[in-house]
Scaffold this motif. Sequence first.
Motif, mmCIF file in Angstrom:
data_model
loop_
_atom_site.group_PDB
_atom_site.id
_atom_site.type_symbol
_atom_site.label_atom_id
_atom_site.label_comp_id
_atom_site.label_asym_id
_atom_site.label_seq_id
_atom_site.Cartn_x
_atom_site.Cartn_y
_atom_site.Cartn_z
ATOM 1 N N SER A 174 0.861 -1.185 0.000
ATOM 2 C CA SER A 174 0.000 0.000 0.000
ATOM 3 C C SER A 174 0.895 1.231 0.000
ATOM 4 C CB SER A 174 -0.926 0.006 1.211
ATOM 5 O OG SER A 174 -0.175 0.087 2.394
ATOM 6 N N GLN A 175 0.368 2.298 -0.557
ATOM 7 C CA GLN A 175 1.120 3.539 -0.649
ATOM 8 C C GLN A 175 0.154 4.704 -0.448
ATOM 9 O OE1 GLN A 175 2.634 4.570 -4.573
ATOM 10 N NE2 GLN A 175 4.558 5.204 -3.646
ATOM 11 N N ALA A 176 0.548 5.624 0.402
ATOM 12 C CA ALA A 176 -0.266 6.813 0.645
ATOM 13 C C ALA A 176 0.606 8.049 0.484
ATOM 14 C CB ALA A 176 -0.859 6.770 2.049
ATOM 15 N N MET A 177 0.070 9.051 -0.211
ATOM 16 C CA MET A 177 0.784 10.307 -0.396
ATOM 17 C C MET A 177 -0.157 11.459 -0.083
ATOM 18 S SD MET A 177 3.226 9.836 -3.656
ATOM 19 C CE MET A 177 2.438 8.625 -4.689
ATOM 20 N N LYS A 178 0.378 12.464 0.553
ATOM 21 C CA LYS A 178 -0.401 13.648 0.920
ATOM 22 C C LYS A 178 0.328 14.869 0.401
ATOM 23 C CE LYS A 178 -3.268 15.716 4.113
ATOM 24 N NZ LYS A 178 -4.480 16.026 3.409
ATOM 25 N N ALA A 179 -0.411 15.767 -0.212
ATOM 26 C CA ALA A 179 0.170 16.993 -0.737
ATOM 27 C C ALA A 179 -0.836 18.130 -0.611
ATOM 28 C CB ALA A 179 0.569 16.803 -2.192
ATOM 29 N N ARG A 180 -0.404 19.281 -1.012
ATOM 30 C CA ARG A 180 -1.288 20.449 -0.944
ATOM 31 C C ARG A 180 -2.387 20.376 -2.003
ATOM 32 N NH1 ARG A 180 2.588 25.528 -1.057
ATOM 33 N NH2 ARG A 180 3.556 24.317 -2.678
ATOM 34 N N TYR A 181 -3.372 21.228 -1.858
ATOM 35 C CA TYR A 181 -4.471 21.390 -2.810
ATOM 36 C C TYR A 181 -5.273 20.097 -3.013
ATOM 37 C CZ TYR A 181 -1.517 25.411 -3.763
ATOM 38 O OH TYR A 181 -0.739 26.523 -3.634
ATOM 39 N N ASP A 182 -5.474 19.339 -1.952
ATOM 40 C CA ASP A 182 -6.276 18.110 -1.993
ATOM 41 C C ASP A 182 -5.808 17.133 -3.072
ATOM 42 O OD1 ASP A 182 -7.913 18.855 0.126
ATOM 43 O OD2 ASP A 182 -9.219 20.019 -1.199
ATOM 44 N N THR A 183 -4.522 16.966 -3.184
ATOM 45 C CA THR A 183 -3.968 16.028 -4.156
ATOM 46 C C THR A 183 -3.472 14.770 -3.451
ATOM 47 O OG1 THR A 183 -1.849 17.162 -4.038
ATOM 48 C CG2 THR A 183 -3.328 17.772 -5.843
ATOM 49 N N ASP A 184 -4.296 14.241 -2.568
ATOM 50 C CA ASP A 184 -3.950 13.025 -1.841
ATOM 51 C C ASP A 184 -4.064 11.822 -2.789
ATOM 52 O OD1 ASP A 184 -3.978 14.802 0.263
ATOM 53 O OD2 ASP A 184 -5.993 14.227 0.892
ATOM 54 N N LYS A 185 -3.238 10.816 -2.547
ATOM 55 C CA LYS A 185 -3.274 9.617 -3.370
ATOM 56 C C LYS A 185 -3.110 8.396 -2.474
ATOM 57 C CE LYS A 185 -0.538 9.516 -7.008
ATOM 58 N NZ LYS A 185 0.558 9.184 -7.933
ATOM 59 N N LEU A 186 -3.927 7.397 -2.718
ATOM 60 C CA LEU A 186 -3.868 6.145 -1.983
ATOM 61 C C LEU A 186 -3.938 5.016 -3.006
ATOM 62 C CD1 LEU A 186 -3.916 4.807 0.833
ATOM 63 C CD2 LEU A 186 -6.405 4.915 0.717
ATOM 64 N N SER A 187 -2.992 4.086 -2.936
ATOM 65 C CA SER A 187 -3.021 2.980 -3.887
ATOM 66 C C SER A 187 -2.650 1.677 -3.192
ATOM 67 C CB SER A 187 -2.073 3.242 -5.061
ATOM 68 O OG SER A 187 -0.745 3.310 -4.613
ATOM 69 N N PHE A 188 -3.203 0.595 -3.729
ATOM 70 C CA PHE A 188 -2.973 -0.750 -3.203
ATOM 71 C C PHE A 188 -2.525 -1.652 -4.343
ATOM 72 C CE2 PHE A 188 -6.301 1.175 -0.636
ATOM 73 C CZ PHE A 188 -5.781 1.010 0.642
ATOM 74 N N PHE A 189 -1.672 -2.608 -4.023
ATOM 75 C CA PHE A 189 -1.193 -3.557 -5.012
ATOM 76 C C PHE A 189 -1.180 -4.948 -4.388
ATOM 77 C CE2 PHE A 189 2.365 -6.042 -6.709
ATOM 78 C CZ PHE A 189 1.951 -6.153 -8.027
#
Length: 140
Positions: free
Chosen positions: A109-124
């Motif tokens: 699993s991978q989670a990324m958080k950034a400004r301007y609501d550009t969050d990303k969550l992915s699963f493999f």
Amino acid sequence: MSSNLDGALFRQPGVDVQRLQEIGGALDDDSIKIRGFGARRITLAVDGRILNTPGTAGGYFIDWTTIPLTNIEKIYIIKGVSDPRYGNTLGGVINLITKKPSDKPVFESQAMKARYDTDKLSFFHSWKPSNFEYSRRKKL
């Protein structure tokens, strides 16, 4: 270490990567160039299967930032005119070789958080219990 394709290509000789901040707010088809040729003259393939259609209007756009490296084992870059199996390409070919599933289940699993609501969550997840094998990636 990068988590997407444009980051992995950033330091390769003969490959020019421009970040979105450098080329403006809109996505640009020429954010990656090989030997000066943009996406219209580059073929992108996964395990030898072509994903885009270079040289045709509308069939060339690739959002390079959305191609994750989660399941990629190797990246082959062929610069210039290639062999006929890749079709009409002047700039080159980027062929992504995927990892083969193992007999033990793999979950990442991978989670990324950034400004301007550009969050990303992915699963493999991948697994090869017998002759059957699968790999699955899900982005949220």
